[in-house]
Motif scaffolding. Sequence first.
Motif, PDB file in Angstrom:
ATOM      1  N   PHE A 275     -14.127 -17.941  -3.460  1.00  0.00           N
ATOM      2  CA  PHE A 275     -14.736 -16.981  -3.852  1.00  0.00           C
ATOM      3  C   PHE A 275     -15.411 -16.096  -4.104  1.00  0.00           C
ATOM      4  N   LEU A 276     -15.974 -15.869  -2.438  1.00  0.00           N
ATOM      5  CA  LEU A 276     -16.142 -14.352  -1.995  1.00  0.00           C
ATOM      6  C   LEU A 276     -15.095 -13.287  -2.086  1.00  0.00           C
ATOM      7  N   LEU A 277     -13.543 -13.443  -1.259  1.00  0.00           N
ATOM      8  CA  LEU A 277     -12.733 -12.891  -1.640  1.00  0.00           C
ATOM      9  C   LEU A 277     -12.247 -12.404  -3.413  1.00  0.00           C
ATOM     10  N   ALA A 278     -13.144 -13.362  -4.653  1.00  0.00           N
ATOM     11  CA  ALA A 278     -12.940 -13.152  -5.753  1.00  0.00           C
ATOM     12  C   ALA A 278     -14.051 -11.074  -6.297  1.00  0.00           C
ATOM     13  N   THR A 279     -15.164 -12.123  -5.140  1.00  0.00           N
ATOM     14  CA  THR A 279     -16.075 -11.336  -6.382  1.00  0.00           C
ATOM     15  C   THR A 279     -15.377  -9.873  -5.436  1.00  0.00           C
ATOM     16  N   TYR A 280     -14.928  -9.822  -4.036  1.00  0.00           N
ATOM     17  CA  TYR A 280     -14.803  -8.588  -3.572  1.00  0.00           C
ATOM     18  C   TYR A 280     -13.468  -7.512  -4.248  1.00  0.00           C
ATOM     19  N   ALA A 281     -12.805  -8.766  -5.282  1.00  0.00           N
ATOM     20  CA  ALA A 281     -11.231  -8.527  -6.017  1.00  0.00           C
ATOM     21  C   ALA A 281     -11.706  -7.879  -7.289  1.00  0.00           C
ATOM     22  N   TYR A 307     -12.869  -2.576   0.704  1.00  0.00           N
ATOM     23  CA  TYR A 307     -12.899  -4.161   0.128  1.00  0.00           C
ATOM     24  C   TYR A 307     -11.300  -4.071   0.545  1.00  0.00           C
ATOM     25  N   LEU A 308     -10.229  -3.232   0.622  1.00  0.00           N
ATOM     26  CA  LEU A 308      -8.828  -3.718   0.454  1.00  0.00           C
ATOM     27  C   LEU A 308      -8.883  -4.142   2.164  1.00  0.00           C
ATOM     28  N   ARG A 309      -9.894  -3.767   2.976  1.00  0.00           N
ATOM     29  CA  ARG A 309      -9.331  -4.266   4.032  1.00  0.00           C
ATOM     30  C   ARG A 309      -9.966  -5.249   4.413  1.00  0.00           C
ATOM     31  N   VAL A 310     -11.354  -5.852   3.102  1.00  0.00           N
ATOM     32  CA  VAL A 310     -11.792  -7.456   3.144  1.00  0.00           C
ATOM     33  C   VAL A 310     -10.647  -8.433   2.818  1.00  0.00           C
ATOM     34  N   LEU A 311     -10.208  -7.861   1.925  1.00  0.00           N
ATOM     35  CA  LEU A 311      -8.957  -8.812   1.043  1.00  0.00           C
ATOM     36  C   LEU A 311      -8.248  -8.623   2.117  1.00  0.00           C
ATOM     37  N   ARG A 312      -7.406  -7.778   2.828  1.00  0.00           N
ATOM     38  CA  ARG A 312      -6.264  -8.269   3.997  1.00  0.00           C
ATOM     39  C   ARG A 312      -6.478  -9.199   4.342  1.00  0.00           C
ATOM     40  N   SER A 313      -7.959  -9.037   4.771  1.00  0.00           N
ATOM     41  CA  SER A 313      -8.512  -9.737   6.310  1.00  0.00           C
ATOM     42  C   SER A 313      -8.813 -11.361   5.775  1.00  0.00           C
ATOM     43  N   GLY A 314      -8.069 -11.589   4.829  1.00  0.00           N
ATOM     44  CA  GLY A 314      -8.854 -12.737   3.924  1.00  0.00           C
ATOM     45  C   GLY A 314      -9.944 -13.513   4.809  1.00  0.00           C
ATOM     46  N   LEU A 315     -11.141 -13.115   5.344  1.00  0.00           N
ATOM     47  CA  LEU A 315     -12.396 -14.021   5.171  1.00  0.00           C
ATOM     48  C   LEU A 315     -12.104 -14.762   6.057  1.00  0.00           C
TER      49      LEU A 315
END
Length: 324
Positions: A275-281, A307-315
Amino acid sequence: MVISIVIVSWNVKALLERCLSSLTRSLSLARSAGREQDRLQCEIIVVDNASTDGSPDMVRQRFPAVTLIASDSNLGFARANNAGVALSNGRYILLLNPDAEVIGDALLTMTAYMDSHADVGALGPRLLFPNGQVQSSRRRFPTLATAFLESTVLQQCFPRNRILQRYYVLDRGDDEEQDVDWVIGACLFIRRQAWEQVGPLDESFFMYSEELEWCRRLKTAGWRVVYIPWATVVHHEGQSSIQVVPARHIHFQSSKVLYFSKCYGAPAGEALRLFLLATYAYQLSLEAVKWVLGHKRPLRRERILAYLRVLRSGLRTPGKVHDT
């Protein structure tokens, strides 16, 4: 030794100097007021997480009585605090942010409260912003609903929802003493007996949520956590993490995922992560559209990269996790 103060610092030299000076003033005030001598026995341990701004040299030169641990790498908040506590001797432990300033005799006020309340394992004082406004520091334990709302686009859309009002304890005044589930770690006063019983901070958390998870273990073990408003600390919030905004997003949200994986199970944690990744996308898409339209392009570019860095991290946060 009565109080062991552990301060974890990273590239906030000026604020760290103000923090240490405030501690010196607080202890001097207590001495001039004729307080009991044993309450003045205090040690200060600064754990520097590989700062490049001259912080270690400042501590050595300006505060020679302070014990300095100068790490060659950034250990993170939990691991660095644990290292400091491991060297300490006080019957009470104060985990204090370097961007915090102790006001008046707050140290001795917290000590006196703990001395007279043997069932309290940890407490937090009233935190103020530099402008004097009260800073939210009391919390109830978060639910899954809280996780999907707090610090997401949903909170931006519904800032006054009842779920977060309950989480932030907005139904109780910030000028009254009260039992709480947990307090934020900017200033966390801990009974050593409780620390030794429930164990140190979970080092799986690099930063954020570690005090939440620790207080959960503390409450499970039967200790009280208390907020007292007559001890005051000024907190210049987030002055370390603001230096690296993408990393702040990654650490905050991945720690949230880790906490809910521990407390609610792996499926809940994975659902929250996705869900969090979807919000960043979603936010990335909005910023990209605004960039294409030519609206504040430097700002949009900065946010897109973050936001790209967050998405690449995968959290994802690897590491061993303590049982709750």
